[in-house]
Design a protein around this motif. Structure first.
Motif, PDB file in Angstrom:
ATOM      1  N   LYS A  84      42.055  26.753  50.777  1.00 42.69           N
ATOM      2  CA  LYS A  84      42.700  27.904  51.406  1.00 42.69           C
ATOM      3  C   LYS A  84      41.851  29.142  51.174  1.00 42.69           C
ATOM      4  CE  LYS A  84      46.648  27.551  49.219  1.00 42.69           C
ATOM      5  NZ  LYS A  84      46.474  26.345  48.416  1.00 42.69           N
ATOM      6  N   ILE A  85      41.924  30.064  52.114  1.00 45.27           N
ATOM      7  CA  ILE A  85      41.106  31.267  52.017  1.00 45.27           C
ATOM      8  C   ILE A  85      41.523  32.137  50.836  1.00 45.27           C
ATOM      9  CG2 ILE A  85      42.445  32.864  53.472  1.00 45.27           C
ATOM     10  CD1 ILE A  85      39.729  33.502  54.877  1.00 45.27           C
ATOM     11  N   THR A  86      42.744  31.920  50.354  1.00 47.22           N
ATOM     12  CA  THR A  86      43.258  32.684  49.218  1.00 47.22           C
ATOM     13  C   THR A  86      42.971  32.009  47.874  1.00 47.22           C
ATOM     14  OG1 THR A  86      45.399  31.594  49.558  1.00 47.22           O
ATOM     15  CG2 THR A  86      45.102  33.787  50.537  1.00 47.22           C
ATOM     16  N   ASP A  87      42.401  30.808  47.904  1.00 48.05           N
ATOM     17  CA  ASP A  87      42.017  30.138  46.652  1.00 48.05           C
ATOM     18  C   ASP A  87      41.002  30.982  45.895  1.00 48.05           C
ATOM     19  OD1 ASP A  87      43.627  27.936  47.047  1.00 48.05           O
ATOM     20  OD2 ASP A  87      42.048  26.719  47.965  1.00 48.05           O
ATOM     21  N   THR A  88      41.077  30.945  44.577  1.00 49.17           N
ATOM     22  CA  THR A  88      40.098  31.659  43.758  1.00 49.17           C
ATOM     23  C   THR A  88      39.000  30.709  43.293  1.00 49.17           C
ATOM     24  OG1 THR A  88      41.240  31.239  41.658  1.00 49.17           O
ATOM     25  CG2 THR A  88      41.932  33.190  42.926  1.00 49.17           C
ATOM     26  N   ILE A  89      37.925  31.284  42.806  1.00 44.20           N
ATOM     27  CA  ILE A  89      36.832  30.465  42.269  1.00 44.20           C
ATOM     28  C   ILE A  89      37.347  29.561  41.156  1.00 44.20           C
ATOM     29  CG2 ILE A  89      34.581  30.496  41.126  1.00 44.20           C
ATOM     30  CD1 ILE A  89      34.105  33.259  42.359  1.00 44.20           C
ATOM     31  N   ASN A  90      38.290  30.083  40.340  1.00 45.17           N
ATOM     32  CA  ASN A  90      38.812  29.313  39.204  1.00 45.17           C
ATOM     33  C   ASN A  90      39.625  28.096  39.627  1.00 45.17           C
ATOM     34  OD1 ASN A  90      38.932  32.495  38.119  1.00 45.17           O
ATOM     35  ND2 ASN A  90      37.998  31.005  36.727  1.00 45.17           N
ATOM     36  N   THR A  91      40.054  28.046  40.884  1.00 44.05           N
ATOM     37  CA  THR A  91      40.714  26.851  41.404  1.00 44.05           C
ATOM     38  C   THR A  91      39.780  25.654  41.320  1.00 44.05           C
ATOM     39  OG1 THR A  91      41.960  28.225  42.965  1.00 44.05           O
ATOM     40  CG2 THR A  91      41.903  25.860  43.400  1.00 44.05           C
ATOM     41  N   PHE A  92      38.504  25.900  41.510  1.00 42.52           N
ATOM     42  CA  PHE A  92      37.499  24.839  41.544  1.00 42.52           C
ATOM     43  C   PHE A  92      36.635  24.804  40.278  1.00 42.52           C
ATOM     44  CE2 PHE A  92      38.264  26.889  45.633  1.00 42.52           C
ATOM     45  CZ  PHE A  92      38.916  25.861  46.303  1.00 42.52           C
ATOM     46  N   GLU A 113      37.603  36.269  37.056  1.00 39.53           N
ATOM     47  CA  GLU A 113      38.867  35.765  37.581  1.00 39.53           C
ATOM     48  C   GLU A 113      39.328  36.537  38.814  1.00 39.53           C
ATOM     49  OE1 GLU A 113      41.549  35.917  34.290  1.00 39.53           O
ATOM     50  OE2 GLU A 113      40.718  34.118  33.349  1.00 39.53           O
ATOM     51  N   ASN A 114      40.252  35.897  39.533  1.00 39.75           N
ATOM     52  CA  ASN A 114      40.943  36.495  40.692  1.00 39.75           C
ATOM     53  C   ASN A 114      40.026  36.794  41.877  1.00 39.75           C
ATOM     54  OD1 ASN A 114      43.433  36.498  39.260  1.00 39.75           O
ATOM     55  ND2 ASN A 114      42.781  38.372  38.207  1.00 39.75           N
ATOM     56  N   VAL A 115      38.863  36.154  41.926  1.00 34.64           N
ATOM     57  CA  VAL A 115      37.962  36.307  43.072  1.00 34.64           C
ATOM     58  C   VAL A 115      38.300  35.231  44.088  1.00 34.64           C
ATOM     59  CG1 VAL A 115      35.580  36.251  43.878  1.00 34.64           C
ATOM     60  CG2 VAL A 115      36.111  37.277  41.660  1.00 34.64           C
ATOM     61  N   THR A 116      38.752  35.635  45.267  1.00 32.01           N
ATOM     62  CA  THR A 116      39.156  34.667  46.284  1.00 32.01           C
ATOM     63  C   THR A 116      37.966  34.264  47.163  1.00 32.01           C
ATOM     64  OG1 THR A 116      39.708  36.339  47.954  1.00 32.01           O
ATOM     65  CG2 THR A 116      41.450  35.699  46.386  1.00 32.01           C
ATOM     66  N   ILE A 117      38.167  33.173  47.899  1.00 28.38           N
ATOM     67  CA  ILE A 117      37.157  32.743  48.872  1.00 28.38           C
ATOM     68  C   ILE A 117      36.913  33.849  49.892  1.00 28.38           C
ATOM     69  CG2 ILE A 117      36.809  31.175  50.831  1.00 28.38           C
ATOM     70  CD1 ILE A 117      37.887  28.932  49.087  1.00 28.38           C
ATOM     71  N   VAL A 123      27.349  38.647  31.468  1.00 31.66           N
ATOM     72  CA  VAL A 123      27.001  39.766  32.343  1.00 31.66           C
ATOM     73  C   VAL A 123      28.288  40.267  32.997  1.00 31.66           C
ATOM     74  CG1 VAL A 123      25.687  40.469  34.378  1.00 31.66           C
ATOM     75  CG2 VAL A 123      24.729  38.818  32.771  1.00 31.66           C
ATOM     76  N   GLY A 124      28.432  41.587  33.077  1.00 35.02           N
ATOM     77  CA  GLY A 124      29.647  42.159  33.630  1.00 35.02           C
ATOM     78  C   GLY A 124      29.653  42.188  35.145  1.00 35.02           C
ATOM     79  N   ARG A 125      30.842  42.231  35.731  1.00 34.91           N
ATOM     80  CA  ARG A 125      30.982  42.358  37.177  1.00 34.91           C
ATOM     81  C   ARG A 125      30.824  43.825  37.575  1.00 34.91           C
ATOM     82  NH1 ARG A 125      36.465  40.204  39.067  1.00 34.91           N
ATOM     83  NH2 ARG A 125      36.929  39.283  37.050  1.00 34.91           N
ATOM     84  N   PHE A 126      30.541  44.065  38.859  1.00 35.41           N
ATOM     85  CA  PHE A 126      30.362  45.432  39.343  1.00 35.41           C
ATOM     86  C   PHE A 126      31.696  46.142  39.558  1.00 35.41           C
ATOM     87  CE2 PHE A 126      26.289  43.539  40.895  1.00 35.41           C
ATOM     88  CZ  PHE A 126      25.451  44.308  40.104  1.00 35.41           C
ATOM     89  N   PHE A 127      32.697  45.419  40.034  1.00 33.70           N
ATOM     90  CA  PHE A 127      34.020  45.997  40.252  1.00 33.70           C
ATOM     91  C   PHE A 127      35.025  44.860  40.397  1.00 33.70           C
ATOM     92  CE2 PHE A 127      31.626  45.925  44.267  1.00 33.70           C
ATOM     93  CZ  PHE A 127      32.401  45.073  45.041  1.00 33.70           C
ATOM     94  N   LYS A 128      36.298  45.192  40.280  1.00 38.60           N
ATOM     95  CA  LYS A 128      37.334  44.190  40.428  1.00 38.60           C
ATOM     96  C   LYS A 128      37.420  43.738  41.889  1.00 38.60           C
ATOM     97  CE  LYS A 128      40.143  45.501  36.457  1.00 38.60           C
ATOM     98  NZ  LYS A 128      41.484  45.939  35.975  1.00 38.60           N
ATOM     99  N   PRO A 129      37.822  42.480  42.110  1.00 41.38           N
ATOM    100  CA  PRO A 129      37.808  41.915  43.468  1.00 41.38           C
ATOM    101  C   PRO A 129      38.569  42.765  44.479  1.00 41.38           C
ATOM    102  CG  PRO A 129      38.302  40.225  41.848  1.00 41.38           C
ATOM    103  CD  PRO A 129      38.286  41.512  41.109  1.00 41.38           C
TER     104      PRO A 129
END
Length: 399
Positions: A140-148, A155-159, A200-206
């Protein structure tokens, strides 16, 4: 006694009759099943997307061919252009030509079958692979990377965030160049593990911003591999390249694959006259953000097949060709694997640069016009060249 023997004889005849009847029925049913199987197989063949490559007659293209030939010769001499150009209008080829060398030391010229690294133009194939899995209800387009990948640290980054570059992930180029310790370049699987342990840190929240990200697209390719159970290379071959009859297209990873026949190397110009091959880097084994190789002919089949609905549904294509947006509602100039022109949303395009290759596919939807430019000696004016080609076609070809 006679009646007894006669009755036995009648019984045998009845049994024989029914045996023959049942055998005949089964044989008939078997033939029907065979015919059904053949029909199903035939239907499966029939529904495969077919691309009819057609050319306009020379009488209609003579003037535009002269002008584009002149342009091609001029940029070859003045700006060291070694590559190919293809122009299609209303799903027919208006112009196709190539110029220059494939190998400068051996003086081997470029030919139709020469395959170019598409660089970031590869991203549209990655996005399409994802959309195919979505249409098949695998993801699903709303799945996050952590689903896989449960251990992935961001966390909380969606497709969807990955597709339109609103994920805020760090640059994997930097991570590989500074934290990868092995001599061989990391593959997708190894790069995913390195990101997990890199701190390494992320640039901003999703969703908060737009930041063009190669990382996002290599992660998408990794999701394709995880869900499909096959390599990204095999998935594209079986689900995109073969159905669209793109016979000279493939995914190439410097660590996983042998160099293909007719595969070009990238060059740079040294002191204005000498062409030097550009070697592989630590980032050349990762695929999804780059590393699809193709020809102008195959890219014509690709854009034709995509726009004609031969690969994805109209709904999927509309999503891919529409601007994304942040969680604050701000539109971003990127769909799924395609850039969207800020002045004309019906101009869908992508350019790419990597290791000497410069590529561009411009899709002018209102005009049903496609301009494809592929080059491998660090040519740096793809954008302006596309504009010149479009202008010439508009002036000298009125179909």
């Amino acid at each position: 006694m006679f009646l007894k023997e006669y009755s036995k004889y009648i019984s045998v005849l009845i049994i024989a009759f029914f045996s023959i009847f049942i055998f005949a029925c089964n044989t008939s049913e078997g033939k029907k099943n065979t015919q059904v199987s053949k029909a199903v197989a035939s239907n499966e063949i029939d529904i495969k997307p077919k691309i009819s490559v057609e050319f306009y007659p020379e009488s209609l293209t003579k003037k535009v061919k002269q002008k584009l030939d002149s342009l091609l010769n001029r940029i070859h001499k003045r700006h060291d252009f070694h590559g190919t150009i293809l122009v299609a209008k209303n799903k027919k080829i208006v112009y196709k030509n190539h110029i220059g060398y494939a190998d400068f030391r051996k003086k081997i010229p470029i030919k139709e079958e020469s395959t170019f690294q598409l660089a970031s133009v590869s991203k549209q194939f990655t996005a399409s692979a994802i959309m195919l899995l979505i249409e098949r209800n695998k993801i699903k387009i709303t799945d996050t990377i952590n689903t896989f990948f449960p251990d992935f640290p961001f966390e909380n980054v969606t497709i969807k965030n990955l597709l339109n570059h609103t994920a805020g992930l760090p640059k994997y180029f930097w991570v590989a160049e500074h934290q990868w310790k092995k001599k061989k370049a990391p593959t997708n699987e190894e790069m995913m593990k390195l990101l997990t342990t890199s701190n390494v840190g992320r640039f901003f929240k999703p969703g908060r911003n737009f930041d063009y990200s190669n990382t996002g697209y290599f992660v998408l390719a990794s999701i394709v591999e995880k869900v499909s159970g096959t390599s990204f290379s095999n998935f594209l071959k079986e689900n995109i390249f073969d159905p669209l009859e793109m016979k000279h297209s493939y995914v190439y990873s410097s660590e996983n694959d042998e160099v293909y026949k007719n595969q070009l190397k990238g060059y740079r110009l040294y002191r204005g006259w000498k062409h030097i091959k550009i070697g592989n880097t630590v980032n050349d084994a990762v695929v999804g953000d780059k590393n699809v190789y193709s020809t102008a002919d195959d890219l014509f089949k690709w854009t034709y097949g995509l726009n004609s609905g031969k690969l994805l549904s109209k709904e999927s294509l509309n999503l891919m060709y529409s601007k994304g947006e942040t969680i604050y509602g701000r539109k971003v100039p990127y769909g799924f694997g395609f850039r969207i022109d800020s002045k004309n949303e019906n101009t869908i395009y992508h350019h790419g640069k990597w290791n000497g290759f410069s590529t561009g596919v411009n899709n002018y939807l209102d005009d049903d016009l496609v301009v494809i430019v592929l080059e491998h000696t660090s040519y740096n004016a793809i954008k302006s060249l596309n504009r010149k080609i479009k202008k010439i076609v508009s002036q000298y070809f009125g179909v």
